[in-house]
Design a protein around this motif. Structure first.
Motif, PDB file in Angstrom:
ATOM      1  N   ASN A 114     -30.711 -23.729  21.451  1.00  0.00           N
ATOM      2  CA  ASN A 114     -31.054 -22.879  20.405  1.00  0.00           C
ATOM      3  C   ASN A 114     -31.983 -21.498  21.211  1.00  0.00           C
ATOM      4  OD1 ASN A 114     -30.587 -21.089  17.770  1.00  0.00           O
ATOM      5  ND2 ASN A 114     -32.737 -22.100  17.278  1.00  0.00           N
ATOM      6  N   CYS A 118     -33.382 -17.421  19.862  1.00  0.00           N
ATOM      7  CA  CYS A 118     -33.470 -16.921  18.913  1.00  0.00           C
ATOM      8  C   CYS A 118     -33.759 -15.979  17.941  1.00  0.00           C
ATOM      9  CB  CYS A 118     -33.834 -19.003  17.837  1.00  0.00           C
ATOM     10  SG  CYS A 118     -35.086 -19.492  18.385  1.00  0.00           S
ATOM     11  N   TYR A 138     -25.369 -14.126  22.011  1.00  0.00           N
ATOM     12  CA  TYR A 138     -25.314 -14.688  23.064  1.00  0.00           C
ATOM     13  C   TYR A 138     -24.218 -13.562  22.813  1.00  0.00           C
ATOM     14  CZ  TYR A 138     -20.971 -17.729  24.355  1.00  0.00           C
ATOM     15  OH  TYR A 138     -19.860 -17.625  25.015  1.00  0.00           O
ATOM     16  N   SER A 166     -27.355 -25.354  24.160  1.00  0.00           N
ATOM     17  CA  SER A 166     -26.748 -24.185  22.817  1.00  0.00           C
ATOM     18  C   SER A 166     -27.645 -22.559  22.839  1.00  0.00           C
ATOM     19  CB  SER A 166     -26.694 -24.976  21.274  1.00  0.00           C
ATOM     20  OG  SER A 166     -28.106 -25.395  21.228  1.00  0.00           O
ATOM     21  N   PHE A 167     -26.358 -21.615  22.657  1.00  0.00           N
ATOM     22  CA  PHE A 167     -27.295 -20.466  21.515  1.00  0.00           C
ATOM     23  C   PHE A 167     -27.657 -19.673  20.408  1.00  0.00           C
ATOM     24  CE2 PHE A 167     -25.241 -20.300  26.870  1.00  0.00           C
ATOM     25  CZ  PHE A 167     -26.768 -20.105  26.964  1.00  0.00           C
ATOM     26  N   ALA A 168     -28.324 -18.989  20.215  1.00  0.00           N
ATOM     27  CA  ALA A 168     -28.156 -18.262  19.449  1.00  0.00           C
ATOM     28  C   ALA A 168     -27.581 -17.257  19.163  1.00  0.00           C
ATOM     29  CB  ALA A 168     -29.567 -17.678  18.966  1.00  0.00           C
ATOM     30  N   ARG A 169     -26.551 -17.181  18.322  1.00  0.00           N
ATOM     31  CA  ARG A 169     -25.748 -15.880  18.222  1.00  0.00           C
ATOM     32  C   ARG A 169     -25.410 -14.438  18.011  1.00  0.00           C
ATOM     33  NH1 ARG A 169     -23.028 -13.369  14.847  1.00  0.00           N
ATOM     34  NH2 ARG A 169     -25.121 -12.499  13.240  1.00  0.00           N
ATOM     35  N   ILE A 170     -26.992 -14.355  17.985  1.00  0.00           N
ATOM     36  CA  ILE A 170     -26.899 -12.664  18.125  1.00  0.00           C
ATOM     37  C   ILE A 170     -26.670 -11.918  19.921  1.00  0.00           C
ATOM     38  CG2 ILE A 170     -27.947 -10.340  17.618  1.00  0.00           C
ATOM     39  CD1 ILE A 170     -28.587 -12.135  14.994  1.00  0.00           C
TER      40      ILE A 170
END
Lengths: 416, 157, 166, 413
Positions: free
Chosen positions: C62, C65, C94, C88-92
């Protein structure tokens, strides 16, 4: 030879029958007010520099967090925390977020005849209740806190005799700015400015506080007014009695006497960057403003909010102008809610803040940016005081400030 | 001997140290912002023993003791002005910062000139000549002699 | 963009949020250069000063985030960080990183193996090699790869608008 | 095979069927730009070679993070945004009206089925109205301002079903915190969350906004409520067909489904310094706090202030405690004046500030120093977000906030 009111209060505090301007007296201080502008340094000195740290009488101390509240940085918050913890430990009366120190002092503490030290220059406001209030630094404050006493050089007095009545659209603020413009920013240095005359009868407590409050801008050590019926009624309403009701003797010696016809006073502004740089408001008509501020220990009282609300009701703040309305205390805020004034301001597009010093002090909320212009009921228009060093502050009355907020440029209440 | 930093009339306490720095925890942290709005390099340029010279009404405005305190912390030896605002004057004496009333010096020196304040001889000495030091009021001289008000207090206690 | 490069590793933990990458009070500084010293300051005050051009960050799950503040990937890019490898990466974050041409690689094993200060070699679209072991990374969707290859969304839009790229 | 709500919204916009994983180029109904990001977006806009907005009437500028200004540089942001707005003919500007997400809904911009992008991660709030909305960076915003469209990967969906009635001391904030705790801070990354069940139907629009607002804390792309009569009446729309078109199919496919009984929820807090560190309030009760904050786009609405006022009426907050209340908008401020809520809070000792992001964004409004503990109703408790990285932030509901302000220690309402 008679004594001035200032001489009488100091003699009382020094427990001597007579004192004269120029004498140095050791006085017992009736009350010691301090706020978050300097108290953290006082506490550090108390802990680090005193051989025998103690407090003569904690009941005389009243502390306020009013300058930077809510806190704007971890450093500010740390200084507040230091104050809060010390106040708790030593059982010092402590007000955080209750309003501007001088307003709360007037509402809850100041009594006619008292001699009060405040670690804030506008402590001279207490003269409106016939008390000798004067601003001191934190070292003087600490000395008085530890010993209960201090020394004062007894000041000479400039007596200002007021006749007549202010015209409609003219405020007490216009009067005091006119006087400061006349005598200059250093015109009353070391002196007391005393206000007397039949003109006093037409001035409300709010007017009187506004007048006394600003006397330090002429350099005055204190400002004084006799505690007359208006003052004593205020005192009674707030549940207090006087220490002593005093006034200057007929044959007292004054440094200077100035006579003013209130009916002659016109709306006035102090232009950047000094309080004595005054001009008739009309000379500044058309100066575009970015922000307007109604509040401070000078003009954040119910009476100020009333006249401003009456003016702005049904109108809107000019597009792009930030109009900050900051009641001077929680009780002012509450009364203003009850009278519907707060709703009027919000409806007009003003930002109503929690009671505090706000942009008058220029380090917390509402600071202005490079090249911006503020019109303010605050106490000072020093260069950079409200934010960026290249910005401009005009000082004016509650009416003129509100009128300017509506117009988006400097104007007076009769033109909006 | 110290360098002169010359300022105008009515230098107020906001110019000496602005509000936004007053709640910093210590004077040490504040001092680099001294005179920031008038001369942003002041704190870097000033050296121990230097002297601030100004016109009338120096230190007008608030009671903030941070104003004389930052000057002292930067090593300013004395402030010499035509006149001082009351609270600043008293605060300066209380913390042992030398404040001297002199109406002529402002017209005689420029920033960068050298000047010496000789307390023993009671003289301000410039490249052009010397000026006698005005006497402090007795009460204030006593405080200065004891090294400031706190030192006086500690002696009494 | 080089297909293969070797970089020194800085290790950060799980849930590295955007307030850690750049605290709010520095968001409005006029230039990203002014923001650089404050990157990661709530977590490791001295980290920004130690990061060298080309270094990589390896982190847990994450990463990024929190808020949509694009100053986060921008300040990392300005510090010269070549890529971030995270579980993993947070969406925004990324999306913002790609738009700024900042390379992000997903791998869920590397983080548990690495030591700060070591070096690893990245081969785009294929693998990361670290201490003799290989860690797989996948390639980006085509539309994102196009943005990344153009050097970010600004360059891609300039191309679309026929604006000359300085 | 049926469709989830997000598929319905996106497909309806393009007039075709869409499935998770599809890459779409979407026309955008609303661009929300806040004061922190405006100057950066403007700079990128010109850098990209654009000269004109695709449609100035679809752009809303809102100044909320920096008002009241606390630093001299704050004003620069506003001035640059103002100049751009004037040049480009942007009519929708809110300079001092309150927090962006509150205003986008309150001022009637957002309607069910709309596609909205904002330069703030909590743009997901508009999902409460059945709109697709999400946060983006300023570079991407610049591209949308110029082209009116952007790409979206259709997300898979997580369905959250909550039936029954919530206990008296539980608010929608406790519900969303519990769900984030269960999913983890990245448990919904890239996905759309849908909230349904009788407890969700019962919820006010304000409570729904609280939940939609926080889905980004689980990493979600959006968080959606099914538009219903409440939505329609709030928006002043009657189009029944549209509301029907914006319901998921019964046979829609979900990546995951979570089922809760409303009565099982208890008041919770998110412990420092992650939003998914959820514990029942009772497990941390007695923790001393220095400050309580009631406000933000999560919990600064009228019902939030009313909940607190109900608990605090006729009482005083703990001594030496700071209780900061920041209504989310000027409209809410006025409503709270009208029904005496603000007076009750002020009498209890609250410091009531002008509406704005305030403390939540860490620029002012009650910043903390080393060692201080705050219990706050906003959406993030990240390390150092409200000042010193040595301070601690607990997130909780308005009811827990009020009970805690009263006691001076964390207390279950």
């Amino acid at each position: 030879m008679g004594m001035t009111m200032a001489e009488k209060i100091i003699a009382l505090a020094a427990k001597v029958p007579v004192t004269r301007a120029g004498d140095i007296e050791t006085v017992t201080v009736d009350r010691l007010m301090s706020n978050d502008g300097t108290t953290h340094l006082t506490i550090d000195m108390y802990h680090n520099q005193l051989k025998h740290p103690h407090i003569a009488d904690p009941d005389k101390l009243v502390w306020f967090v009013d300058h930077n509240i809510p806190a704007d940085s971890p450093k500010t918050a740390a200084s507040h925390k230091k104050m809060r913890e010390f106040a708790k430990e030593h059982q010092i009366a402590f007000y955080e977020g209750e309003g501007v120190c001088h307003q709360v002092m007037m509402e809850r503490y100041v009594r006619p005849g008292e001699l009060i030290f405040g670690a804030d220059s506008h402590t001279c406001a207490y003269g409106a209740l016939g008390a000798f209030g004067t601003g001191v630094g934190c070292t003087d404050y600490l000395y008085a806190m530890v010993t209960g006493t201090s020394w004062v050089l007894v000041p000479s007095t400039i007596q200002i005799r007021l006749n007549g009545k202010l015209k409609e659209g003219v405020c007490a603020r216009d009067l005091i700015l006119t006087i400061i413009g006349q005598i200059g920013a250093g015109g009353a240095t070391y002196k007391v400015m005393e206000f007397v005359g039949e003109g006093m009868k037409s001035l409300t407590m709010a007017d009187r506080i506004s007048i006394c409050n600003l006397c330090v801008e002429a350099g005055a050590k204190s400002a004084l007014m006799e505690a007359d019926e208006i003052a004593l009624t205020y005192l009674k309403e707030h549940g207090r009695t006087p220490k002593a009701v005093l006034k200057s003797d007929e044959d007292a010696v004054f440094e200077q006497v100035i006579t003013i016809d209130l009916g002659e006073i016109k709306p006035i502004v102090a232009k950047p960057h000094f309080v004595d740089n005054v001009a008739p408001a009309q000379e500044c008509f058309g100066v575009k403003i970015d922000e307007a501020f109604l509040g401070s220990c000078n003009n954040g009282r119910l009476e100020d909010l009333r006249v401003a609300a009456q003016l702005i009701k049904g109108k809107k703040v000019a597009e792009g102008v930030r109009f900050l309305v900051v009641p001077a205390s929680r009780s002012v805020y509450k009364e203003a809610i009850k009278e519907g004034l707060i709703d009027t301001f919000v409806q007009a597009g003003a930002m109503v803040m929690n009671p505090c010093c706000s942009v008058c002090w220029g380090a917390c909320q509402g600071v202005i940016g490079q090249g911006e212009t503020l019109i303010s009921t605050g106490t000072r228009n020093f260069k950079g005081r409200a934010g960026h060093k290249d910005s401009y502050i005009y000082l004016a009355s509650a009416l003129t400030v509100t009128a300017s907020a509506i117009a988006g440029e400097i104007t007076t209440s009769d033109r909006v | 001997m110290g360098k002169v930093f010359r300022f105008h009339k009515d230098v107020d306490t906001d110019q000496i140290i602005a509000s936004q720095y007053l709640l910093y925890p210590t004077v040490e942290e504040m001092k680099e912002h001294t005179f920031e709005s008038l001369d942003s390099e002041f704190a870097k340029k000033v050296q121990k023993g230097d002297v601030v010279v100004a016109h009338e009404n120096f230190g007008c405005g608030s009671s903030r003791e941070q104003a004389p305190a930052v000057l002292k912390a930067l090593g300013v030896k004395a402030v010499i002005a035509g006149s001082f605002a009351r609270i600043f004057y008293r605060n300066a004496i209380n913390i042992g910062l030398l404040v001297i009333i002199n109406k002529e010096l402002y017209y005689e020196v420029q920033s960068g000139d050298t000047v010496d304040v000789d307390l023993e001889k009671g003289l301000i000495i410039t490249e052009k000549g010397s000026y006698p030091l005005a006497k402090l009021p007795k009460k204030m001289q006593e405080i200065m002699d004891m090294g400031g008000l706190i030192a006086a207090l500690n002696k009494e206690a | 963009m080089e297909k293969t490069f070797t970089a020194t590793i800085w290790v950060l933990g799980d849930d590295i949020d955007t307030d850690i990458i750049l605290p709010t009070q520095y968001l409005a500084l006029e230039h990203v250069e002014d923001m650089k010293p404050y990157a990661f300051s709530p977590l490791r005050e001295d980290l920004a000063g130690k990061i060298q051009k080309g270094d990589m960050i390896v982190a847990g799950k994450n990463f990024g985030c929190g808020s949509s503040r694009e100053q986060a990937p921008e300040v990392m890019k300005a510090l010269g960080i070549s890529c971030v490898v995270a579980k993993s990466f947070a969406r925004i974050f990324y999306r913002n990183a790609i738009n700024n041409g900042m390379l992000l690689l997903e791998n869920d094993k590397l983080y548990d193996q690495v030591t700060e200060g070591d070096r690893a070699t990245v081969t785009l679209g294929e693998k990361i090699e670290y201490k003799g072991k290989t860690y797989e990374i996948s390639s980006l969707p085509t539309n994102l790869m196009e943005i990344l290859e153009a050097g970010g969304l600004v360059a891609a839009m300039q191309k679309k608008n026929g604006k000359k790229v300085e | 095979m049926g469709h989830t709500l997000v598929e319905k919204i996106l497909g309806r916009k393009l007039n075709r069927e869409v499935r998770p994983g599809d890459m779409l180029t979407l026309p955008v109904d609303w661009c929300m730009v806040d004061d922190i990001m405006a100057p950066f977006a403007i700079e990128k806009f010109y850098e990209m070679g654009f000269t004109k907005l695709y449609d100035p009437d679809k752009v809303v500028f809102i100044y909320d993070h920096f008002l009241p200004t606390t630093r001299v540089e704050d004003v620069r942001q506003i001035k640059e945004a103002d100049a751009f707005a004037k040049e480009q003919g942007i009519r929708h500007i809110h300079r001092t009206d309150g927090i962006c997400h509150q205003l986008m809904v309150e001022k009637g911009y957002i309607k069910p089925g709309d596609i909205a992008f904002g330069t703030d991660s909590h743009t997901v709030t508009y999902g409460a109205m059945g709109a697709f909305s999400t946060g983006i960076g300023y570079t991407e915003m610049a591209a949308i301002l110029g082209t009116g469209e952007t790409w979206v990967k259709v997300p898979a969906s997580i369905k959250v079903v909550i039936d029954g009635t919530l206990p008296e001391n539980v608010t929608s904030k406790d519900v969303i915190l519990k769900i984030i705790g269960d999913l983890s801070a990245c448990g919904a990354t890239y996905e759309s969350m849908e909230f349904t069940g009788s407890a969700m139907e019962e919820m006010s629009i304000a409570s729904r906004m609280t939940m939609a607002n926080m889905v980004v804390e689980a990493g979600a792309k959006c968080g959606l409520f099914y538009p219903d009569e409440k939505t329609a009446s709030y928006c002043g729309i009657e189009t029944k067909e549209m509301l029907e078109a914006l319901q998921p199919d019964e046979d829609a496919t979900y990546e995951k489904e979570l089922h809760y009984k409303a009565m099982d929820f208890v008041p919770v807090v998110a412990c420092p310094s992650l939003v998914d560190q959820i514990k029942p309030v009772n497990e941390v009760k007695g923790t001393k706090v220095d400050q309580v904050f009631l406000g933000s786009c999560t919990n600064g609405r009228l019902e939030d202030l009313q909940m607190a006022a109900q608990i605090l009426k006729g009482k005083k907050i703990a001594p030496y405690l700071k209780f900061i209340v920041t209504p989310a908008s000027q409209k809410i401020y006025r409503e709270a004046l009208k029904d005496d809520t603000l007076e009750i809070l002020s009498d209890a000792g609250a410091i009531i500030t002008t509406p704005g992001c305030g403390l939540c964004c860490g620029r002012g409004g009650g910043i903390l120093s080393d060692g201080e503990v705050v219990l706050a109703t906003n959406n993030r408790n990240f390390l150092g977000r409200m000042g010193s990285s040595q301070s601690q932030i607990y997130l909780a509901s308005p009811k827990t906030a009020a009970a805690t302000a009263l006691a001076g220690v964390i207390t279950e309402p």
